[in-house]
Design an enzyme around this catalytic site. Structure first.
Site, PDB file in Angstrom:
ATOM      1  N   ASP A  23       1.482   8.724  -8.087  1.00  0.00           N
ATOM      2  CA  ASP A  23       2.593   8.941  -7.359  1.00  0.00           C
ATOM      3  C   ASP A  23       4.049   8.583  -8.243  1.00  0.00           C
ATOM      4  O   ASP A  23       4.972   9.508  -8.126  1.00  0.00           O
ATOM      5  CB  ASP A  23       2.722   7.982  -6.020  1.00  0.00           C
ATOM      6  CG  ASP A  23       1.743   8.334  -5.001  1.00  0.00           C
ATOM      7  OD1 ASP A  23       1.109   9.547  -5.120  1.00  0.00           O
ATOM      8  OD2 ASP A  23       1.489   7.496  -4.277  1.00  0.00           O
ATOM      9  N   LEU A  67       0.710  -1.132   0.119  1.00  0.00           N
ATOM     10  CA  LEU A  67      -0.024  -0.060   0.073  1.00  0.00           C
ATOM     11  C   LEU A  67       0.848   1.204   0.217  1.00  0.00           C
ATOM     12  O   LEU A  67       2.149   1.113   0.443  1.00  0.00           O
ATOM     13  CB  LEU A  67      -0.883   0.126   1.109  1.00  0.00           C
ATOM     14  CG  LEU A  67      -1.968  -1.291   1.539  1.00  0.00           C
ATOM     15  CD1 LEU A  67      -2.543  -1.134   2.519  1.00  0.00           C
ATOM     16  CD2 LEU A  67      -2.836  -1.230   0.103  1.00  0.00           C
ATOM     17  N   CYS A  68       0.371   2.274  -0.485  1.00  0.00           N
ATOM     18  CA  CYS A  68       1.008   3.554  -0.620  1.00  0.00           C
ATOM     19  C   CYS A  68       1.438   3.906   0.938  1.00  0.00           C
ATOM     20  O   CYS A  68       0.811   3.587   1.803  1.00  0.00           O
ATOM     21  CB  CYS A  68      -0.152   4.749  -1.020  1.00  0.00           C
ATOM     22  SG  CYS A  68       0.726   6.420  -1.338  1.00  0.00           S
ATOM     23  N   PRO A  69       2.765   4.460   1.048  1.00  0.00           N
ATOM     24  CA  PRO A  69       3.642   4.821  -0.083  1.00  0.00           C
ATOM     25  C   PRO A  69       4.710   3.932  -0.461  1.00  0.00           C
ATOM     26  O   PRO A  69       5.727   4.458  -0.876  1.00  0.00           O
ATOM     27  CB  PRO A  69       4.338   6.208   0.491  1.00  0.00           C
ATOM     28  CG  PRO A  69       4.456   5.755   1.950  1.00  0.00           C
ATOM     29  CD  PRO A  69       3.317   4.872   2.276  1.00  0.00           C
TER      30      PRO A  69
END
Length: 75
Positions: free
Chosen positions: A45, A12-14
């Site tokens: 991103d 998952l981000c980041p």
């Protein structure tokens, strides 16, 4: 033909972006990195990071929730 592949699927981000940065830091200019991610934030991103860096986004694609980027390592 890419020089390295980074599979960031399930992260998952980041994390996909952070792992991409780390991998590029260990590469030689001119080498190509393929990044595979499933987090939709990667579609925003990773290209945004590339625009602010010396690297080049060679291609990007999304298929069935999987994002693939090919990045040429810059100086």
């Amino acid at each position: 033909m890419v020089d390295r592949t980074l599979d960031a699927s399930g992260l998952l981000c980041p994390m996909p972006l952070l792992k991409t940065k780390l991998e590029l830091n260990s590469m030689t200019p001119g080498e190509e990195l393929e990044v595979i991610a499933t987090d939709s934030g990667s579609a925003r991103d990773i290209p945004a990071f590339i625009k602010l860096s010396s690297h080049q986004l060679v291609s990007s694609a999304e298929t069935d929730g999987q994002y693939r980027f090919v990045i040429k390592c810059g100086a």
